[in-house]
Design an enzyme around this catalytic site. Structure first.
Site: not given
Ligand code: CMC
Length: 434
Positions: A312, A369
């Site tokens: 998140h 989720d």
């Molecule tokens: N699985 C694997 N790696 C992950 C995941 C994941 N679910 N989430 C983040 N990472 C890794 C990402 O690859 C990155 O790694 P590195 O530093 O090596 O490049 C690091 O963690 C930071 O990720 P980010 O994408 O920069 O983090 P963010 O804050 O921009 O993204 C997120 C947040 C929710 C989009 C992401 O965690 C994600 O894609 N999660 C899976 C989708 C999901 O479950 N979304 C629902 C969110 S809760 C409901 C809502 O509010 O919508």
């Protein structure tokens, strides 16, 4: 800015030998922000913040989140208490109006929702225009936009009374649209809203009743639906809510803003994650992978696979909503007598990921989720309706933010800048010379 922000100190920015003192704004929970609104005017420089990770786009008195401590409060009330003691309609009133309703206010609000549940009969024909394979999020978004065509008085500058009426209409009618889109997709006759039922019971009845036999509404299921909708009701400046505020800032109607919010929510990184979690679990089961093999694929950056339902932007410790749902999942499944191997798979993945260095070092925990889909599945809600359920829950949040921004009286269109990285000036050449 709202009156509950205080300017206590300032931060100095030195650029090209010039110093700019920017006020530090502090919110009621001690969060601090550097107010850089004069930065470009004074220095010619802008800030660059991909994904708005460090950018506050507004001040807001609706929802407080502390991502480190796992705190979520609507209007000051803890999510745990609301999920246990309140109803979705009461929470919707709280978010939109800023206070818990007394009995008279709540009765009037609920009656409004009951009264406005029908769609204009002409709208029913629109459902027939969609293919049976249409994703219900596409239908929900288009229908919300279409709804505005029946209420032209809501465009331009609606009065306070008109805004209150539009809020009721959107909250009530989107529930009807959601249920109708499901009925259309499975070829069953539409079940019209029933004024004798409460908000969530009415939704369940429209979804699952058929004209040929009685449908018993299970109060335990009504309670779970209330809880799920409450947990999704607001989450401050997430992608869809920021979209709603952006559209509002241009002066577009509440219907246009909510329709855009629904589209933003659809993506798998946002509300679409609940459907993606179930698809992921089904995929793992079908492939015969064990947890470790699947997590290995997730950790391999070349695969582009994410562990859906994990991570998140704000929560870096745990998501309090996931904690509540993890428990509800057990209760619901055992109450309904459902045993779902996908739940065991989810539990196993969670356990393995929580002790894996990749997830631990990146502060990746289950989010709201991760377990919601398993509950929806147990309630017989089809997978492509999961994100629609999220949308139904999020409507009060979108409306509260739309209203807060409108009532603030600040008319400032959202219009970020950019750093241009394209070609420098070129001379046009005619096609025969290219
Ligand atoms: N699985 C694997 N790696 C992950 C995941 C994941 N679910 N989430 C983040 N990472 C890794 C990402 O690859 C990155 O790694 P590195 O530093 O090596 O490049 C690091 O963690 C930071 O990720 P980010 O994408 O920069 O983090 P963010 O804050 O921009 O993204 C997120 C947040 C929710 C989009 C992401 O965690 C994600 O894609 N999660 C899976 C989708 C999901 O479950 N979304 C629902 C969110 S809760 C409901 C809502 O509010 O919508």
């Amino acid at each position: 800015m709202s009156s509950n922000t205080e300017t206590k100190t300032s931060a100095s920015i030195n650029i090209d030998g010039k110093q700019l003192d920017c006020p530090i704004v502090e919110g009621t929970e001690g969060e601090r922000a550097i107010d850089i609104s004069k930065l470009r005017a004074e220095t010619g420089i802008i800030t660059l913040d991909n994904g708005f990770v460090n950018t506050g786009s507004c001040t807001s008195a609706i929802t407080f989140i502390d991502g480190e401590k796992g705190i979520l409060r609507y209007r000051g009330y803890g999510i745990e208490e609301l999920a246990e003691k309140s109803t979705f309609v009461e929470v919707a009133y709280l978010l939109i109006n800023g206070k818990l309703a007394n009995k008279t206010e709540l009765d009037a609000f609920s009656q409004g929702l009951t009264k406005h549940s029908l769609l204009h009969e002409d709208m029913i024909h629109l459902f027939s225009g969609f293919p049976s394979t249409a994703h219900p999020m596409a239908i929900l978004s288009s229908m919300t936009s279409s709804l505005s065509t029946y209420y032209p008085e809501s465009h331009d500058t609606p009065s306070d009374e008109q805004v209150d009426l539009d809020i009721i209409r959107i909250l009530s009618k989107l529930r009807t649209i959601a249920a109708f889109s499901y009925k259309k997709s499975i070829g069953q006759p539409l079940i019209y809203p029933d004024n004798s039922l409460t908000y969530c019971s009415n939704f369940l009845n429209m979804m699952f009743a058929v004209p040929t036999e009685p449908y018993e509404i299970d109060p335990d299921i009504v309670k779970v639906i209330n809880q799920l909708l409450i947990l999704h009701a607001d989450h401050e400046q997430n992608c869809s809510t920021s979209t709603v505020r952006t559209v509002q800032s241009s002066g577009a109607s509440m219907y246009a803003a909510v329709s855009a919010g629904i589209s933003a929510l659809w993506g798998p990184l946002h509300g679409g994650a609940n459907q993606a979690v179930l698809d992921m679990l089904e995929g793992i089961r079908a492939s015969g992978d064990d947890y470790k093999t699947f997590l290995g694929k997730v950790k391999d950056k070349k695969t582009n696979i994410r562990l859906m339902g994990f991570g998140h932007r704000v929560y870096k410790n745990f998501d309090p909503r996931a904690k509540i749902l993890r428990q509800s999942c057990d209760t619901v499944l055992s109450k309904l007598g459902v045993s779902d191997p996908l739940l065991d798979l989810a539990r196993g993945l969670e356990e393995e990921a929580l002790k894996d260095e990749y997830f631990v070092s990146r502060n990746l925990y289950p989010n709201v989720d991760f377990y919601s889909g398993i509950i929806y599945k147990a309630l017989n809600i089809p997978v492509d309706m999961f994100t629609v359920m999220f949308a139904l829950g999020r409507i009060p949040g979108w409306l509260a933010h739309w209203k807060e921004q409108r009532d603030s009286g600040v008319k400032k269109i959202f219009r970020p800048r950019q750093i241009y990285t394209g070609a420098n000036e070129q001379n046009y050449t005619t096609i025969d010379q290219r």
